[in-house]
Scaffold this motif. Structure first.
Motif, PDB file in Angstrom:
ATOM      1  N   VAL A  78      37.731  34.737  35.638  1.00 41.09           N
ATOM      2  CA  VAL A  78      38.460  36.263  35.293  1.00 41.09           C
ATOM      3  C   VAL A  78      39.386  36.756  36.620  1.00 41.09           C
ATOM      4  N   GLU A  79      40.312  37.374  36.235  1.00 37.97           N
ATOM      5  CA  GLU A  79      41.059  37.680  37.063  1.00 37.97           C
ATOM      6  C   GLU A  79      41.290  39.689  37.267  1.00 37.97           C
ATOM      7  N   SER A  80      41.568  39.997  38.103  1.00 33.58           N
ATOM      8  CA  SER A  80      41.157  41.360  38.690  1.00 33.58           C
ATOM      9  C   SER A  80      42.619  41.490  39.830  1.00 33.58           C
ATOM     10  N   GLY A  81      42.784  43.137  39.670  1.00 31.12           N
ATOM     11  CA  GLY A  81      43.584  43.868  41.229  1.00 31.12           C
ATOM     12  C   GLY A  81      44.945  44.133  40.254  1.00 31.12           C
ATOM     13  N   GLY A  82      44.979  43.964  39.029  1.00 34.00           N
ATOM     14  CA  GLY A  82      46.624  44.151  39.033  1.00 34.00           C
ATOM     15  C   GLY A  82      46.510  45.238  38.360  1.00 34.00           C
ATOM     16  N   GLY A  83      48.059  46.161  38.245  1.00 31.16           N
ATOM     17  CA  GLY A  83      47.952  47.526  38.597  1.00 31.16           C
ATOM     18  C   GLY A  83      50.111  48.074  39.404  1.00 31.16           C
ATOM     19  N   GLY A 119      55.592  48.092  47.868  1.00 34.20           N
ATOM     20  CA  GLY A 119      54.260  48.030  48.277  1.00 34.20           C
ATOM     21  C   GLY A 119      52.893  46.650  48.119  1.00 34.20           C
ATOM     22  N   SER A 120      52.488  47.054  48.066  1.00 35.35           N
ATOM     23  CA  SER A 120      51.404  45.653  47.837  1.00 35.35           C
ATOM     24  C   SER A 120      50.187  45.126  47.134  1.00 35.35           C
ATOM     25  N   LEU A 121      49.695  44.497  45.913  1.00 37.31           N
ATOM     26  CA  LEU A 121      48.817  43.961  45.774  1.00 37.31           C
ATOM     27  C   LEU A 121      47.956  42.574  46.373  1.00 37.31           C
ATOM     28  N   ARG A 122      47.006  42.784  46.037  1.00 37.88           N
ATOM     29  CA  ARG A 122      45.684  41.554  45.732  1.00 37.88           C
ATOM     30  C   ARG A 122      45.297  41.016  44.407  1.00 37.88           C
ATOM     31  N   LEU A 123      45.704  40.196  44.123  1.00 41.10           N
ATOM     32  CA  LEU A 123      44.404  39.791  42.666  1.00 41.10           C
ATOM     33  C   LEU A 123      43.497  38.540  43.215  1.00 41.10           C
ATOM     34  N   SER A 124      42.841  38.890  42.563  1.00 39.98           N
ATOM     35  CA  SER A 124      41.581  37.483  42.588  1.00 39.98           C
ATOM     36  C   SER A 124      41.472  37.142  41.300  1.00 39.98           C
ATOM     37  N   CYS A 125      40.170  36.342  40.945  1.00 44.04           N
ATOM     38  CA  CYS A 125      40.186  35.259  40.125  1.00 44.04           C
ATOM     39  C   CYS A 125      38.940  34.694  41.069  1.00 44.04           C
ATOM     40  N   THR A 126      38.089  35.175  39.847  1.00 37.29           N
ATOM     41  CA  THR A 126      36.621  34.380  39.707  1.00 37.29           C
ATOM     42  C   THR A 126      35.909  33.251  38.567  1.00 37.29           C
ATOM     43  N   MET A 175      52.274  39.396  33.644  1.00 42.03           N
ATOM     44  CA  MET A 175      50.992  39.386  33.124  1.00 42.03           C
ATOM     45  C   MET A 175      50.774  38.068  34.574  1.00 42.03           C
ATOM     46  N   TYR A 176      49.929  38.252  34.908  1.00 42.17           N
ATOM     47  CA  TYR A 176      49.606  37.208  36.072  1.00 42.17           C
ATOM     48  C   TYR A 176      47.651  36.476  35.461  1.00 42.17           C
ATOM     49  N   TYR A 177      47.888  34.872  35.501  1.00 39.08           N
ATOM     50  CA  TYR A 177      47.564  34.792  35.225  1.00 39.08           C
ATOM     51  C   TYR A 177      46.989  33.455  36.366  1.00 39.08           C
ATOM     52  N   CYS A 178      45.684  32.817  36.137  1.00 37.05           N
ATOM     53  CA  CYS A 178      44.941  32.222  37.207  1.00 37.05           C
ATOM     54  C   CYS A 178      44.533  30.496  36.360  1.00 37.05           C
ATOM     55  N   LYS A 179      44.669  29.225  36.779  1.00 37.85           N
ATOM     56  CA  LYS A 179      44.232  28.642  36.825  1.00 37.85           C
ATOM     57  C   LYS A 179      43.853  27.309  37.041  1.00 37.85           C
ATOM     58  N   LEU A 210      42.170  16.794  37.634  1.00 39.66           N
ATOM     59  CA  LEU A 210      42.351  15.092  36.048  1.00 39.66           C
ATOM     60  C   LEU A 210      42.432  15.956  34.797  1.00 39.66           C
ATOM     61  N   LEU A 211      41.552  16.119  33.573  1.00 37.82           N
ATOM     62  CA  LEU A 211      42.520  16.702  32.741  1.00 37.82           C
ATOM     63  C   LEU A 211      41.533  17.860  32.297  1.00 37.82           C
ATOM     64  N   ALA A 212      41.410  18.499  33.326  1.00 34.00           N
ATOM     65  CA  ALA A 212      40.627  19.633  32.869  1.00 34.00           C
ATOM     66  C   ALA A 212      41.165  20.599  33.117  1.00 34.00           C
ATOM     67  N   SER A 213      41.567  21.232  32.595  1.00 33.84           N
ATOM     68  CA  SER A 213      42.407  23.134  33.030  1.00 33.84           C
ATOM     69  C   SER A 213      41.622  24.104  32.195  1.00 33.84           C
ATOM     70  N   TYR A 214      41.220  25.085  32.897  1.00 31.39           N
ATOM     71  CA  TYR A 214      41.248  26.915  32.642  1.00 31.39           C
ATOM     72  C   TYR A 214      41.934  27.501  33.149  1.00 31.39           C
ATOM     73  N   TRP A 215      41.995  28.197  31.948  1.00 27.41           N
ATOM     74  CA  TRP A 215      42.885  29.858  31.942  1.00 27.41           C
ATOM     75  C   TRP A 215      42.574  30.881  31.913  1.00 27.41           C
ATOM     76  N   GLY A 216      42.607  32.263  32.746  1.00 27.09           N
ATOM     77  CA  GLY A 216      41.767  33.053  32.890  1.00 27.09           C
ATOM     78  C   GLY A 216      42.952  34.576  31.573  1.00 27.09           C
ATOM     79  N   GLN A 217      42.454  35.789  31.792  1.00 26.31           N
ATOM     80  CA  GLN A 217      42.817  36.455  30.277  1.00 26.31           C
ATOM     81  C   GLN A 217      43.933  37.181  31.136  1.00 26.31           C
ATOM     82  N   GLY A 218      44.352  37.159  32.503  1.00 27.21           N
ATOM     83  CA  GLY A 218      45.511  37.630  32.162  1.00 27.21           C
ATOM     84  C   GLY A 218      45.235  39.059  33.514  1.00 27.21           C
TER      85      GLY A 218
END
Length: 116
Positions: A5-10, A16-23, A93-97, A101-109
């Motif tokens: 789950v990403e947050s911090g966009g705007g 300026g500055s922003l800090r994005l987080s992905c939990t 749109m910023y996404y975390c991943k 190994l062969l597993a990968s997961y994406w956030g919603q952005g």
């Protein structure tokens, strides 16, 4: 259930500055390399920055070097992207991943818009 789950966009003005987080949850976060990607309208998704599972190895795309900083806190299952000196061309749109190994997961952005 695996979640990122990403947050911090705007909306921010140029310079300026922003800090994005992905939990993350539902997987062993500390064993996964984490990355931030972005996708602007009409463009392909591009890798912005990535960080190894321990945080000892970090890489950035040339266009953000010196302006963005990726970091992680494995105790909080969170990866961050500190973005300074933002430019209109950083709008995307910023996404975390998470990848291991062969597993990968994406956030919603989370949307970042740089405009005056």
């Amino acid at each position: 259930q695996v979640r990122l789950v990403e947050s911090g966009g705007g909306l921010v003005q140029p310079g300026g500055s922003l800090r994005l987080s992905c939990t993350g949850s539902g997987f062993i976060f500390s064993t996964y390399a984490m990355s931030w990607y972005r996708q602007a309208p009409g463009k392909e998704r591009e890798l912005v920055a990535d960080i190894s599972s321990s945080g000892s190895s970090i890489a950035y795309v040339d266009s953000v070097k010196g302006r963005f900083t990726i970091s992680r806190d494995n105790a909080k299952n969170t990866v961050y992207l500190q973005m300074n000196s933002l430019k209109p061309e950083d709008t995307a749109m910023y996404y975390c991943k998470g990848k291991r190994l062969l597993a990968s997961y994406w956030g919603q952005g989370t949307q970042v818009t740089v405009s005056s």
